[in-house]
Scaffold this motif. Structure first.
Motif, PDB file in Angstrom:
ATOM      1  N   GLU A  28      43.397  13.605 109.290  1.00 42.48           N
ATOM      2  CA  GLU A  28      44.675  13.346 109.948  1.00 42.48           C
ATOM      3  C   GLU A  28      45.725  12.968 108.910  1.00 42.48           C
ATOM      4  O   GLU A  28      45.467  12.139 108.030  1.00 42.48           O
ATOM      5  CB  GLU A  28      44.544  12.217 110.976  1.00 42.48           C
ATOM      6  N   ILE A  29      46.891  13.584 109.038  1.00 44.45           N
ATOM      7  CA  ILE A  29      48.007  13.303 108.137  1.00 44.45           C
ATOM      8  C   ILE A  29      49.187  12.839 108.990  1.00 44.45           C
ATOM      9  O   ILE A  29      49.804  13.651 109.685  1.00 44.45           O
ATOM     10  CB  ILE A  29      48.405  14.551 107.324  1.00 44.45           C
ATOM     11  N   PRO A  30      49.508  11.529 108.982  1.00 47.19           N
ATOM     12  CA  PRO A  30      50.656  11.046 109.763  1.00 47.19           C
ATOM     13  C   PRO A  30      51.957  11.161 108.968  1.00 47.19           C
ATOM     14  O   PRO A  30      51.977  10.918 107.760  1.00 47.19           O
ATOM     15  CB  PRO A  30      50.295   9.577 110.027  1.00 47.19           C
ATOM     16  N   ARG A  31      53.022  11.539 109.654  1.00 49.96           N
ATOM     17  CA  ARG A  31      54.331  11.663 109.015  1.00 49.96           C
ATOM     18  C   ARG A  31      55.408  11.126 109.959  1.00 49.96           C
ATOM     19  O   ARG A  31      55.346  11.385 111.164  1.00 49.96           O
ATOM     20  CB  ARG A  31      54.649  13.123 108.690  1.00 49.96           C
ATOM     21  N   PRO A  32      56.395  10.398 109.443  1.00 52.65           N
ATOM     22  CA  PRO A  32      57.510   9.970 110.290  1.00 52.65           C
ATOM     23  C   PRO A  32      58.479  11.121 110.519  1.00 52.65           C
ATOM     24  O   PRO A  32      58.630  12.003 109.665  1.00 52.65           O
ATOM     25  CB  PRO A  32      58.162   8.850 109.474  1.00 52.65           C
ATOM     26  N   ALA A  33      59.125  11.136 111.679  1.00 50.79           N
ATOM     27  CA  ALA A  33      60.111  12.174 111.987  1.00 50.79           C
ATOM     28  C   ALA A  33      61.064  11.635 113.043  1.00 50.79           C
ATOM     29  O   ALA A  33      60.935  10.495 113.498  1.00 50.79           O
ATOM     30  CB  ALA A  33      59.414  13.445 112.479  1.00 50.79           C
ATOM     31  N   ARG A  34      62.052  12.457 113.415  1.00 45.73           N
ATOM     32  CA  ARG A  34      63.002  12.106 114.465  1.00 45.73           C
ATOM     33  C   ARG A  34      62.810  13.045 115.644  1.00 45.73           C
ATOM     34  O   ARG A  34      62.569  14.240 115.470  1.00 45.73           O
ATOM     35  CB  ARG A  34      64.440  12.208 113.946  1.00 45.73           C
ATOM     36  N   ALA A  35      62.932  12.509 116.842  1.00 46.39           N
ATOM     37  CA  ALA A  35      62.662  13.288 118.045  1.00 46.39           C
ATOM     38  C   ALA A  35      63.707  14.365 118.269  1.00 46.39           C
ATOM     39  O   ALA A  35      64.915  14.115 118.187  1.00 46.39           O
ATOM     40  CB  ALA A  35      62.616  12.363 119.254  1.00 46.39           C
ATOM     41  N   THR A  36      63.234  15.582 118.549  1.00 48.19           N
ATOM     42  CA  THR A  36      64.112  16.662 118.962  1.00 48.19           C
ATOM     43  C   THR A  36      64.485  16.461 120.436  1.00 48.19           C
ATOM     44  O   THR A  36      63.940  15.577 121.108  1.00 48.19           O
ATOM     45  CB  THR A  36      63.414  18.014 118.803  1.00 48.19           C
TER      46      THR A  36
END
Length: 254
Positions: free
Chosen positions: A191-199
């Motif tokens: 598993e590779i977690p990454r932060p992002a912003r919701a579309t």
């Protein structure tokens, strides 16, 4: 208790007692030796059970003092662990049950979808190879928790009862159990977690605002031969859930 996960069963029992109010916020718990004697397990098992509840945010350890019931978190903690696949049934439903919530999901599968290049790379297949693509909306007590888009190579499942993940005799039990039913033994998950912003689409489905912080997890399951058998992109709303990873420590030394 089953030899495989005795500490999880002790953790389940202690969690139920905490949630029932046997110990209030700020109360000190009995020693691990007392719990070990009460549940008929070794002290190391009792210690692991208490550490699990610390990871979940129900308890806190104070150096030189002991273990105490902590004030509930405003954000719930989602624990990712290799043990989540060993409890039988749906790992998500078991996760939510530990939080005192009813887990459910909605899904839609499509067969013979050509693998896009980035998915083909993760599955070590050729771009365009046919896959089953399934989208999920996971709910807790009817409220959105996470989204997932899963890809499985049809070279593995075509012609079997599990070709469509949410249909047939093994629907709803999770990838590991479904694959085991056709003789594919999953041994590793990466598993590779990454932060992002919701579309806009993610915000609509998760009930959050466009641009809110989300955690995206790229997960791939591998069988005993190192073959990728499923890959998924999981999306969790950061405002509601924080993610913790639990893994064992080898005590045998070098």
């Amino acid at each position: 208790m089953p030899r495989e996960t005795p500490y999880l069963q002790v953790a389940d029992a202690l969690r139920a007692r905490i949630q029932a109010g046997e110990w209030a916020v700020g109360d000190k718990l009995p020693s691990r030796a007392k719990f070990a004697d009460e549940y008929g397990v070794g002290q190391s098992v009792a210690q692991r059970a208490m550490e699990r509840l610390i990871i979940e945010g129900l308890l806190e350890g104070r150096a030189g003092s002991g273990t105490y019931v902590r004030r509930p978190r405003e954000r719930l903690r989602m624990v990712r662990s290799r043990h989540r696949e060993r409890r039988g049934g749906s790992p998500f439903r078991a996760d939510m049950k530990e939080r005192g919530k009813a887990g459910s999901w909605e899904s839609r599968s499509e067969a013979r979808v050509p693998a896009p290049e980035h998915i083909a790379e993760r599955l070590a297949i050729a771009p365009g190879d046919p896959c089953v693509m399934t989208t999920y909306e996971f709910l807790a007590d009817g409220q959105p928790v996470q989204l997932s888009e899963s890809w499985e190579p049809m070279a593995i499942t075509d012609g079997t009862p599990v070709v469509l993940p949410e249909m047939g005799p093994h629907a709803g039990v999770g990838v590991v159990e479904r694959m085991r039913s056709i003789g594919v033994l999953i041994e590793t998950a990466v598993e590779i977690p990454r932060p992002a912003r919701a579309t806009q689409e993610q915000a609509n489905l998760l009930g959050i605002s466009v641009g809110d912080l989300i955690t995206q997890i790229e997960r791939t399951y591998y069988d005993r031969d190192g073959r990728a058998v499923e890959t998924a992109d999981i999306t969790v709303a950061d405002v509601r859930w924080e993610i913790a990873y639990e893994f064992g420590i080898d005590q045998r030394g070098d």
